[in-house]
Design a protein around this motif. Structure first.
Motif, PDB file in Angstrom:
ATOM      1  N   ASN A   1      12.463   6.903 -26.527  1.00 23.85           N
ATOM      2  CA  ASN A   1      12.817   7.030 -25.119  1.00 23.85           C
ATOM      3  C   ASN A   1      13.937   8.051 -24.926  1.00 23.85           C
ATOM      4  O   ASN A   1      13.896   8.869 -23.996  1.00 23.85           O
ATOM      5  CB  ASN A   1      13.252   5.670 -24.576  1.00 23.85           C
ATOM      6  CG  ASN A   1      13.798   5.756 -23.175  1.00 23.85           C
ATOM      7  OD1 ASN A   1      13.080   6.025 -22.216  1.00 23.85           O
ATOM      8  ND2 ASN A   1      15.101   5.553 -23.045  1.00 23.85           N
ATOM      9  N   ALA A   2      14.936   8.009 -25.804  1.00 20.38           N
ATOM     10  CA  ALA A   2      16.059   8.947 -25.693  1.00 20.38           C
ATOM     11  C   ALA A   2      15.583  10.388 -25.858  1.00 20.38           C
ATOM     12  O   ALA A   2      15.991  11.287 -25.104  1.00 20.38           O
ATOM     13  CB  ALA A   2      17.119   8.617 -26.741  1.00 20.38           C
ATOM     14  N   ALA A   3      14.716  10.635 -26.839  1.00 20.76           N
ATOM     15  CA  ALA A   3      14.218  11.987 -27.074  1.00 20.76           C
ATOM     16  C   ALA A   3      13.346  12.455 -25.918  1.00 20.76           C
ATOM     17  O   ALA A   3      13.423  13.614 -25.489  1.00 20.76           O
ATOM     18  CB  ALA A   3      13.435  12.035 -28.383  1.00 20.76           C
ATOM     19  N   ALA A   4      12.512  11.568 -25.388  1.00 24.38           N
ATOM     20  CA  ALA A   4      11.633  11.942 -24.280  1.00 24.38           C
ATOM     21  C   ALA A   4      12.423  12.234 -23.015  1.00 24.38           C
ATOM     22  O   ALA A   4      12.163  13.217 -22.309  1.00 24.38           O
ATOM     23  CB  ALA A   4      10.613  10.836 -24.021  1.00 24.38           C
ATOM     24  N   SER A   5      13.419  11.389 -22.708  1.00 22.74           N
ATOM     25  CA  SER A   5      14.197  11.600 -21.489  1.00 22.74           C
ATOM     26  C   SER A   5      15.009  12.891 -21.583  1.00 22.74           C
ATOM     27  O   SER A   5      15.149  13.616 -20.596  1.00 22.74           O
ATOM     28  CB  SER A   5      15.115  10.406 -21.226  1.00 22.74           C
ATOM     29  OG  SER A   5      16.060  10.248 -22.266  1.00 22.74           O
TER      30      SER A   5
END
Length: 512
Positions: free
Chosen positions: A166-170
């Motif tokens: 999630n952190a990488a995608a956001s």
């Protein structure tokens, strides 16, 4: 303290406190989401009573007090809850879903800043400790957890993996939006094979009912084929259709109108091999830019990768703890050098070399005995994973862009270099993983593209839309594709791509 056994959640007004707001001059009632355990820990001790909801990760029962470790998935860290042992429900165990109300106070211990002193305790749903396959002691057995894909998100390791995804995608969305890119949604069903490799899934469905009088009746009955006026069966889309292997060709369509676009979504390949880097369904992040050359393409890819790594280190370092060897985990799971590798990636510029330079390095390594490859390298061949890892781990000791590959081993759409033998492209190789990014400048000359496609025996009619882009006001453009699942492998240090995807699909496995 009012302790009850199994019962339903509290009324909605307690879970989602009402707050009066004004929308366009009209009063409205908004049900706010309850505070997560991460939010409760960050707010510190409170004079007001708070409600914590989550799942029990550990129960330590003493004569007078029982200590619970509660987690709701918002972070790796648990919230410690203190309950009088005499009032702990007998069905409480690891995995139980609970709702606890009480005072959030400063903890006298050193392991956590605050703890919850329980005043009201509700067991929402118990969990049988005898049959629970996700017993805490087994939650680091990655092979076993693959067989329990519906339950493995509850483990510490996989919870961290999902939060890091999630952190990488956001961050990726933020990265492109700040650079004036437009997010586009390219189709999953396509009439072309972007890479030209033929490893595509064909889209089919049950044949039309023989009694269906026309295409509309056939489709309404769930058929994938229409029935023509002559009674012959025709493909549902009027032509063969496939699951996409890349959104690139469609992204080029949109970049030639919007300038800068990116697509981020699932892609598919009928991949028959069973290895640690390939899946049948995988996620690709693919930007495409008009008025862009290979050097700019490379620079953007490096900024994206290094920026994402820095974001994870700055904001989500806690989720790297169970993956970096700082806890006692099985040797095949922990990655002791993970944090240092990520720091170097974020801080140091990536290396760059041409394919010809890389070939010389590999040939010299073979000749001198510096490295022995299972697949001997021959100049002109595509790199195997062991070749890729030697270049970035042993020779460069950091990520490296390999550019200007032989045209024969690259797709048809890449822009030829002046030498006529190589194309303006790049692969980014990173430690532990190998190839992470592949990109190129695209051939924008109509006649040269037709010649290249004809040489490869491609059906020009199937790609007429792609050729039209070169006929009507085209622009030099470039782009790349980043294998998002492989990127998560790099960020987490996990060895198999099957362990960084919520529900991996590969040959012989599609259980959900």
């Amino acid at each position: 303290m009012n302790v009850t056994g199994r019962r339903l959640l509290s009324p909605a007004r307690r879970i989602f406190p009402h707050q009066s707001l004004q929308f366009h001059g009209c009063p409205a009632v908004v049900r706010q989401l309850h505070a997560t355990l991460r939010e409760l820990r960050e707010q510190g001790p409170s004079d007001r009573s708070v409600v914590a909801r989550g799942w029990v990760r550990r129960v330590v029962q003493q004569r007078k007090w029982t200590f619970l470790h509660l987690n709701d998935g918002s972070s790796l860290s648990n919230l410690q809850v203190v309950v009088p042992s005499s009032q702990v429900p007998p069905e409480l165990s690891f995995g139980s879903c609970v709702e606890i109300e009480g005072a959030l106070v400063q903890s006298p211990g050193t392991m956590q800043p605050v703890e919850l002193r329980a005043e009201r305790f509700v067991t929402v749903t118990p969990c049988d400790p005898e049959s629970n396959p996700m017993a805490y002691k087994n939650s680091t057995d990655m092979v076993r957890m693959r067989e329990l894909g519906h339950l493995r998100p509850r483990s510490d390791v996989f919870g961290s993996v999902l939060r890091l995804r999630n952190a990488a995608a956001s961050y990726a969305h933020k990265f492109f939006q700040e650079r004036q890119f437009v997010q586009v949604h390219t189709p999953i069903i396509t009439g072309s094979d972007c890479e030209g490799g033929g490893e595509v899934f064909h889209v089919t469905a049950p044949p039309a009912l023989s009694s269906a009088p026309d295409a509309r009746d056939a489709s309404s009955s769930g058929s994938a084929r229409a029935v023509s006026s002559t009674g012959a069966s025709e493909p549902f889309f009027g032509r063969p259709a496939y699951l996409t292997v890349s959104g690139q060709l469609h992204a080029e369509m949109l970049a030639c109108a919007l300038g800068r676009v990116y697509t981020f979504g699932p892609t598919f390949r009928a991949e028959g091999s069973s290895n640690t880097r390939h899946l049948s369904e995988f996620t690709m992040l693919e930007p495409e830019m008009a008025f862009c050359d290979l050097d700019q393409d490379i620079e953007l890819a490096e900024q994206l990768v290094r920026g994402t790594v820095q974001h994870v280190l700055d904001r989500h370092a806690d989720d790297l703890v169970p993956l970096s060897g700082e806890r006692q985990l099985p040797g095949d799971l922990a990655s002791p050098g993970l944090l240092e590798r990520l720091k170097r990636t974020a801080e140091e510029p990536f290396a760059r070399m041409s394919y010809a330079e890389a070939a010389n390095v590999l040939l010299k390594a073979q000749a001198t005995g510096a490295s022995s490859f299972d697949v001997p390298f021959v100049e002109g061949m595509d790199l195997q994973r062991e070749h890729e890892r030697y270049l970035c781990e042993t020779y460069c000791e950091r990520p490296v862009f390999v550019t200007d590959w032989p045209a024969e081993i690259k797709p048809f759409y890449m822009l030829p270099n002046a030498d006529g033998r190589t194309v303006a492209c790049m692969d980014l190789l990173v430690p532990e993983v190998g190839e992470l990014v592949g990109g190129s400048a695209r051939e924008h000359d109509y006649d040269r593209l037709v010649a290249q496609m004809t040489k490869r025996g491609m059906n020009l009619a199937e790609y007429q839309f792609y050729l039209d882009l070169r006929k009507y006001g085209t622009a030099p453009h470039a782009g790349f594709g980043l294998g998002f699942d492989r990127f998560i492998m790099f960020l987490t240090g996990l060895k198999s791509i099957r362990d960084v995807v919520p529900t991996p699909r590969y040959k012989g496995s599609c259980p959900y």
